[in-house]
Design a protein around this motif. Sequence first.
Motif, PDB file in Angstrom:
ATOM      1  N   ALA A 122       0.827  -1.212   0.000  1.00 13.80           N
ATOM      2  CA  ALA A 122       0.000   0.000   0.000  1.00 13.80           C
ATOM      3  C   ALA A 122       0.860   1.259   0.000  1.00 13.80           C
ATOM      4  O   ALA A 122       0.417   2.328  -0.413  1.00 13.80           O
ATOM      5  N   GLU A 123       2.098   1.129   0.479  1.00 14.43           N
ATOM      6  CA  GLU A 123       2.956   2.310   0.628  1.00 14.43           C
ATOM      7  C   GLU A 123       3.962   2.458  -0.515  1.00 14.43           C
ATOM      8  O   GLU A 123       4.934   3.214  -0.408  1.00 14.43           O
ATOM      9  N   THR A 124       3.706   1.752  -1.621  1.00 15.58           N
ATOM     10  CA  THR A 124       4.637   1.767  -2.754  1.00 15.58           C
ATOM     11  C   THR A 124       4.967   3.174  -3.238  1.00 15.58           C
ATOM     12  O   THR A 124       6.102   3.465  -3.617  1.00 15.58           O
ATOM     13  N   LEU A 166      14.154   1.244   2.304  1.00 17.19           N
ATOM     14  CA  LEU A 166      13.741   0.289   3.336  1.00 17.19           C
ATOM     15  C   LEU A 166      12.732   0.947   4.267  1.00 17.19           C
ATOM     16  O   LEU A 166      12.918   2.101   4.678  1.00 17.19           O
ATOM     17  N   HIS A 167      11.690   0.196   4.612  1.00 15.41           N
ATOM     18  CA  HIS A 167      10.677   0.693   5.546  1.00 15.41           C
ATOM     19  C   HIS A 167      10.381  -0.399   6.560  1.00 15.41           C
ATOM     20  O   HIS A 167       9.975  -1.498   6.183  1.00 15.41           O
ATOM     21  N   THR A 168      10.611  -0.114   7.840  1.00 16.28           N
ATOM     22  CA  THR A 168      10.353  -1.109   8.889  1.00 16.28           C
ATOM     23  C   THR A 168       9.501  -0.507  10.007  1.00 16.28           C
ATOM     24  O   THR A 168       9.298   0.712  10.067  1.00 16.28           O
ATOM     25  N   HIS A 169       9.029  -1.386  10.882  1.00 14.18           N
ATOM     26  CA  HIS A 169       8.097  -1.033  11.965  1.00 14.18           C
ATOM     27  C   HIS A 169       8.636  -1.564  13.294  1.00 14.18           C
ATOM     28  O   HIS A 169       7.924  -2.277  13.990  1.00 14.18           O
ATOM     29  N   SER A 170       9.872  -1.291  13.627  1.00 10.23           N
ATOM     30  CA  SER A 170      10.386  -1.843  14.886  1.00 10.23           C
ATOM     31  C   SER A 170       9.701  -1.153  16.072  1.00 10.23           C
ATOM     32  O   SER A 170       9.133  -0.066  15.956  1.00 10.23           O
ATOM     33  N   GLY A 213       3.473   6.649  15.064  1.00 10.73           N
ATOM     34  CA  GLY A 213       2.822   5.399  15.451  1.00 10.73           C
ATOM     35  C   GLY A 213       2.996   4.293  14.432  1.00 10.73           C
ATOM     36  O   GLY A 213       2.261   3.298  14.452  1.00 10.73           O
ATOM     37  N   HIS A 214       3.945   4.417  13.557  1.00  8.67           N
ATOM     38  CA  HIS A 214       3.976   3.543  12.384  1.00  8.67           C
ATOM     39  C   HIS A 214       5.386   2.967  12.130  1.00  8.67           C
ATOM     40  O   HIS A 214       5.587   1.780  12.335  1.00  8.67           O
ATOM     41  N   GLY A 215       6.344   3.771  11.746  1.00 10.31           N
ATOM     42  CA  GLY A 215       7.669   3.208  11.465  1.00 10.31           C
ATOM     43  C   GLY A 215       8.559   4.214  10.781  1.00 10.31           C
ATOM     44  O   GLY A 215       8.294   5.418  10.820  1.00 10.31           O
TER      45      GLY A 215
HETATM   46 ZN   LIG Z   1       4.299   0.679   7.034  1.00 12.14          ZN
END
Ligand SMILES: [Zn+2]
Length: 215
Positions: A85-87, A104-108, A180-182
Amino acid sequence: MSQVLPATIPAKLFHERADAIADAARDLAQRGWTPATSSNFSMRVDAAHAAITVSGRDKGKLGRNDIMLVDMDGKAVGTDARPSAETELHTQAYRRWPEVNAVLHTHSRTQSVASRLFAKHGVIRLEGWELQKAIRGHATHESVLDIPVFPNTQHMPELVARVDAWIDAGKPLHAYLINGHGIYTWGHDMAEARRHLEALEFLLGCELDLKRLNA
Ligand SMILES: [Zn+2]
């Protein structure tokens, strides 16, 4: 899912990109930075295309079939698979910076908590940390590294516009958090993008520790 490549993209090139993305994803998943199929990863393939993770897959178990081709508007090319969805946030980075080749997209947990804590300021200012030198263009701990925190939304054009506004204001941008996301970060190649992500995870963790210690 089958990926049909445009005649201009050799299969070997796409497979190299897909393998590099899957390797990075498995490693980051092992660290617990991609919970519950979240997070997404991409690499530029050529001036008009990027390879990106298919939506909703377990990032610890990615193979070549979990990576698909999109154009620079984030639309699927040669496959009916659905990109993340975040392309659009990935393709925005490739459009804005021709020298960027990996996003790179992460949610640590650290990224998520830091984003909430600093959202009211709209930015996390990092200064005085030796590890800032891991970020491209930062030669000393005396540099200042501002990481903006943008409000979360499911409406991607809104986020794209916020990122554009930051860049258009002439402010340096190496990464951003979404509340609240990453985190999103990128690099000239996958190794640099991973170095940026690791450094930022470490630095955000240090900032949270200072808050916990009231230091
Ligand atoms: Zn995300």
